[in-house]
Design an enzyme around this catalytic site. Structure first.
Site, PDB file in Angstrom:
ATOM      1  N   GLU A 441       0.894  -1.219   0.065  1.00 46.32           N
ATOM      2  CA  GLU A 441       0.008  -0.116  -0.021  1.00 46.32           C
ATOM      3  C   GLU A 441       0.734   1.186   0.027  1.00 46.32           C
ATOM      4  O   GLU A 441       0.397   2.284   0.528  1.00 46.32           O
ATOM      5  CB  GLU A 441      -0.929   0.181   1.134  1.00 46.32           C
ATOM      6  CG  GLU A 441      -2.108  -0.922   1.158  1.00 46.32           C
ATOM      7  CD  GLU A 441      -2.726  -0.647  -0.223  1.00 46.32           C
ATOM      8  OE1 GLU A 441      -3.023  -1.516  -0.877  1.00 46.32           O
ATOM      9  OE2 GLU A 441      -3.071   0.402  -0.599  1.00 46.32           O
TER      10      GLU A 441
HETATM   11  C1  FAD Z   1       3.056  -9.880   0.027  1.00 46.28           C
HETATM   12  C2  FAD Z   1       2.916  -8.655  -0.962  1.00 46.28           C
HETATM   13  C3  FAD Z   1       1.569  -8.464  -1.192  1.00 46.28           C
HETATM   14  C4  FAD Z   1       1.456  -7.363  -2.149  1.00 46.28           C
HETATM   15  N1  FAD Z   1      -0.023  -7.031  -2.791  1.00 46.28           N
HETATM   16  C5  FAD Z   1      -0.289  -6.171  -3.812  1.00 46.28           C
HETATM   17  C6  FAD Z   1      -1.588  -6.248  -4.255  1.00 46.28           C
HETATM   18  O1  FAD Z   1      -2.524  -6.826  -3.721  1.00 46.28           O
HETATM   19  N2  FAD Z   1      -1.707  -5.402  -5.241  1.00 46.28           N
HETATM   20  C7  FAD Z   1      -0.373  -4.712  -5.992  1.00 46.28           C
HETATM   21  O2  FAD Z   1      -0.796  -4.121  -6.857  1.00 46.28           O
HETATM   22  N3  FAD Z   1       0.637  -4.776  -5.340  1.00 46.28           N
HETATM   23  C8  FAD Z   1       0.824  -5.647  -4.185  1.00 46.28           C
HETATM   24  N4  FAD Z   1       2.247  -5.820  -3.620  1.00 46.28           N
HETATM   25  C9  FAD Z   1       3.299  -4.959  -4.090  1.00 46.28           C
HETATM   26  C10 FAD Z   1       3.529  -3.758  -3.229  1.00 46.28           C
HETATM   27  O3  FAD Z   1       2.544  -2.811  -3.171  1.00 46.28           O
HETATM   28  C11 FAD Z   1       4.869  -3.263  -3.700  1.00 46.28           C
HETATM   29  O4  FAD Z   1       5.881  -4.071  -3.226  1.00 46.28           O
HETATM   30  C12 FAD Z   1       5.351  -2.087  -3.099  1.00 46.28           C
HETATM   31  O5  FAD Z   1       4.403  -0.857  -3.662  1.00 46.28           O
HETATM   32  C13 FAD Z   1       6.582  -1.421  -3.691  1.00 46.28           C
HETATM   33  O6  FAD Z   1       7.285  -1.746  -4.736  1.00 46.28           O
HETATM   34  P1  FAD Z   1       8.370  -2.246  -5.368  1.00 46.28           P
HETATM   35  O7  FAD Z   1       8.484  -3.668  -4.388  1.00 46.28           O
HETATM   36  O8  FAD Z   1       8.621  -2.385  -6.746  1.00 46.28           O
HETATM   37  O9  FAD Z   1       9.390  -1.507  -4.484  1.00 46.28           O
HETATM   38  P2  FAD Z   1      10.472  -0.539  -5.099  1.00 46.28           P
HETATM   39  O10 FAD Z   1       9.429   0.409  -5.775  1.00 46.28           O
HETATM   40  O11 FAD Z   1      11.262  -0.916  -6.243  1.00 46.28           O
HETATM   41  O12 FAD Z   1      11.046   0.195  -3.965  1.00 46.28           O
HETATM   42  C14 FAD Z   1      12.153  -0.285  -3.528  1.00 46.28           C
HETATM   43  C15 FAD Z   1      12.713   0.778  -2.462  1.00 46.28           C
HETATM   44  O13 FAD Z   1      13.033   2.043  -2.858  1.00 46.28           O
HETATM   45  C16 FAD Z   1      12.106   3.238  -2.079  1.00 46.28           C
HETATM   46  N5  FAD Z   1      11.691   4.130  -3.322  1.00 46.28           N
HETATM   47  C17 FAD Z   1      11.261   3.942  -4.695  1.00 46.28           C
HETATM   48  N6  FAD Z   1      10.915   4.978  -5.085  1.00 46.28           N
HETATM   49  C18 FAD Z   1      11.207   5.844  -4.404  1.00 46.28           C
HETATM   50  C19 FAD Z   1      11.319   7.379  -4.369  1.00 46.28           C
HETATM   51  N7  FAD Z   1      10.771   7.892  -5.557  1.00 46.28           N
HETATM   52  N8  FAD Z   1      11.650   8.073  -3.621  1.00 46.28           N
HETATM   53  C20 FAD Z   1      12.279   7.480  -2.272  1.00 46.28           C
HETATM   54  N9  FAD Z   1      12.450   6.063  -2.175  1.00 46.28           N
HETATM   55  C21 FAD Z   1      11.717   5.383  -3.022  1.00 46.28           C
HETATM   56  C22 FAD Z   1      11.040   2.464  -1.728  1.00 46.28           C
HETATM   57  O14 FAD Z   1      10.473   2.950  -0.621  1.00 46.28           O
HETATM   58  C23 FAD Z   1      11.695   1.248  -1.153  1.00 46.28           C
HETATM   59  O15 FAD Z   1      12.276   1.294   0.083  1.00 46.28           O
HETATM   60  C24 FAD Z   1       2.330  -6.507  -2.632  1.00 46.28           C
HETATM   61  C25 FAD Z   1       3.564  -7.017  -2.451  1.00 46.28           C
HETATM   62  C26 FAD Z   1       3.982  -7.759  -1.557  1.00 46.28           C
HETATM   63  C27 FAD Z   1       5.396  -8.123  -1.284  1.00 46.28           C
END
Ligand code: FAD
Length: 592
Positions: A441
């Site tokens: 989220e």
């Molecule tokens: C168990 C689980 C359930 C999930 N359920 C859903 C679901 O139902 N539906 C859905 O759509 N998604 C779902 N997700 C996905 C989840 O919402 C994403 O993993 C999350 O939004 C982070 O995206 P990412 O994993 O690509 O991390 P990234 O975006 O790659 O982030 C990696 C790190 O970089 C930081 N970061 C990224 N961009 C910036 C910025 N601009 N400035 C500063 N810091 C930054 C982040 O805070 C994080 O610490 C789920 C994930 C998991 C693991």
């Protein structure tokens, strides 16, 4: 094995005295609903959670959800529990009566989410996505989509999902590539892959309603070219009966750190020509719909932090009362080992757990009451102000409460000593389960950025200044009404509020002068600072109300928070004021 008891007394005290439920009832925004009605609903929720859901938490962890021949089978007992839970009307608690819901306030729903999550966060997260789908349909769906889908989603007969994430599009959804082609008959053909989809496939309900973000072929690039589609697992006939299987499937399940009971799916749409999708809202305006879905879901995930923290605290306290080790100071050398709950350092851990949990609970409930006021207050000005306050508090509720969930669960492991690291006790499960809430989220880093970049400046900073003024009033009340048992709570709160005030000015100045790097570097410490000051004010509000009746626990908790946690405020202020300066020279360390 851990037993869960819904903390109804704490929940109700927090609602009434920290979140402003009494004031909201007095303003009559809830019609003829009374505090007794709310207490009765929560007592029933507590009973259901204790008896039906809580015993499944370990089963869900051990057995998890499994994928077999494209179908996901949930852990033993989950389907029966979900069916009974939905049949009892819990799924539709906050939804409008017109759609078969109970139309109860968000603050009641929030207290229930606190309870469901403490019982089992892997169970509780599924219906959060259904609620998000309901909100999107109510706000943006066509009459026909509402007619066909809303009642079944509200009753819980069908569940919803949120399909946003793709391998290259996580925090930054502007890069998503799932395609939607116009089919020529008003429907769309959806093709692409979504990852990490919570409850993307399962056996709890006969249909699953996916809310999918995708891009039209002629869409502008970036977030301005995203549209939202309703894509059901089974198509729905005009009479509401189920039709053909849609062109989508679960490709695989993730093996993950925690919430094993919740299936996390890779979803594939359109392997055979395109899944049928229905536009929700307008073409290329999907981002607005997504925010509708995510807003209350963020609060719900914050409550996951609160629930897991509560469960971890209850378990740690019970263990500390039983486990004997070491003698207390100034006792004879032949005296028996004392229960560890009497050792000062264990008391420190347990008090930290309880104080943080109560503060996080208060911030989440406060957000919920403001959301209620924003929807229900008669005066448009009051509605607008409440909307701003809720918008300000939402990222704080999500990020602080989920940080608390993990920190408290970690302390829970520590209280158990070596046994905390051993799976049989269950303390480790809370730690594993709590970790995800800081990530999904919108990661907590993204919440902090939302707070400083979009929320602190709301209404020219009026929303944040109004909140700070309320915290100051509590400090003043402590001075005039707080008895000696409060110790230095008033002084600590006053000093913490001033730190927050100065830090807020610094953030607003950075924004006004386009020093975005300073604001961004300060985001996470600022959010924490805001949360601990708001948290202390909330605990003090509860303690002031309680002291008039039964002095003791609530005052001790506020005092502990003041002396042991809110003292971080000046340090956090210093980091906020340092801004990007705190990261100066990072290139040398990071090599880039
Ligand atoms: C168990 C689980 C359930 C999930 N359920 C859903 C679901 O139902 N539906 C859905 O759509 N998604 C779902 N997700 C996905 C989840 O919402 C994403 O993993 C999350 O939004 C982070 O995206 P990412 O994993 O690509 O991390 P990234 O975006 O790659 O982030 C990696 C790190 O970089 C930081 N970061 C990224 N961009 C910036 C910025 N601009 N400035 C500063 N810091 C930054 C982040 O805070 C994080 O610490 C789920 C994930 C998991 C693991």
């Amino acid at each position: 094995m851990t037993i869960y008891r819904a903390p109804l007394t704490d929940i109700i005290a927090t609602m009434r005295h920290a979140a402003g439920l009494d004031a909201a009832l007095a303003e009559a925004i809830y019609g003829d609903l009374t505090a007794d009605d709310i207490a009765a609903v929560l007592a029933e929720a507590g009973k259901f959670a204790e008896e039906v859901i809580a015993p499944l938490n370990r089963v869900g962890d051990r057995e998890g959800a499994r994928l077999a021949d494209g179908a996901v089978v949930t852990a033993p007992g989950w389907k029966q529990a979900y069916t009974a839970w939905a049949a009892a009307g819990w799924n539709g608690l906050p939804a409008a009566e017109a759609w078969g819901g109970q139309g109860l306030p968000m603050v009641v729903q929030s207290a229930c989410l606190d309870i469901w999550n403490a019982a089992s966060s892997a169970f509780a997260i599924g219906p959060v996505l259904t609620a998000a789908a309901v909100e999107a349909l109510v706000a943006h769906g066509t009459d026909e989509l509402r007619r066909l889908y809303l009642a079944k989603l509200v009753s819980g007969e069908w569940m919803g999902t949120m399909n946003l994430t793709e391998p290259q599009a996580g925090s930054d959804l502007s890069t998503l590539v799932t395609r939607a082609e116009r089919a020529g008959d008003g429907t769309y053909r959806i093709t692409g892959q979504k990852i990490f989809i919570t409850y993307g496939e399962h056996d709890l309900t006969e249909n699953i309603v996916h809310m999918v973000l995708a891009r039209l072929p002629d869409a502008p690039s970036g977030t301005r070219g995203i549209s939202l589609f309703l894509v059901p697992k089974f198509l729905v006939n005009a009479d509401g009966s189920l039709g053909a299987r849609n062109d989508l499937h679960c490709h695989s399940l993730e093996h993950k750190l925690g919430i094993h009971g919740s299936p996390t799916c890779t979803m594939v749409f359109g392997d055979n020509g395109g899944a049928t999708g229905y536009l929700v809202g307008e073409e290329n305006r999907g981002l607005a719909c997504m925010f509708t879905m995510m807003n209350n879901a963020r609060l719900a995930v914050g409550l996951q932090g609160v629930g897991v923290a509560e469960r971890a605290w209850q378990q740690a306290l019970a263990y500390a009362q039983e486990r004997r080790q070491g003698r207390l100071p100034n006792t004879p050398s032949d005296s028996p080992a004392a229960p560890i709950v009497h050792h000062a350092d264990v008391r420190r851990m347990l008090m930290t757990m309880k104080a943080l949990t109560e503060a996080a609970r208060a911030i989440c409930y406060l957000t919920a009451v403001e959301l209620d006021r924003a929807r229900l207050a008669g005066d448009p000005d009051m509605r607008r102000r409440a909307q701003d306050t809720a918008a300000l508090l939402t990222p704080v509720a999500k990020a602080f409460a989920t940080d608390v969930g993990f920190d408290v669960a970690s302390l829970g492991v520590q209280v158990h000593g070596g046994l905390g690291f051993i799976e049989e006790t269950g303390a480790a499960q809370h730690l594993r389960d709590a970790r995800i809430a800081m990530i999904y989220e919108g990661t907590n880093g993204i919440q902090a950025i939302d707070l400083v970049m979009r929320k602190v400046g709301l209404a020219g900073g009026t929303a944040v200044r109004t909140r700070i003024a309320a915290m100051r009033r509590t400090a003043q009340r402590l001075l005039t009404e707080g008895g000696p048992a409060f110790g230095t709570t008033a002084a600590r709160l006053r000093s913490a509020v001033e730190s927050l005030d100065r830090a807020t000015s610094a953030v607003l100045t950075s924004l006004a002068n386009d020093r975005l790097e300073d604001a961004l570097a300060a985001a996470t410490p600022y959010l924490r600072l805001f949360a601990i000051v708001q948290g202390l004010a909330a605990l003090a509000d509860v303690a002031l109300a309680a002291e008039a009746q039964t002095p003791g626990a609530k005052v001790a908790l506020a005092r502990f928070f003041a002396d042991a946690i809110a003292v971080e405020a000046p340090a956090l202020e210093a980091t906020v004021l340092a801004g990007a300066g705190a990261l100066a020279g990072a290139e040398a360390v990071l090599g880039c």
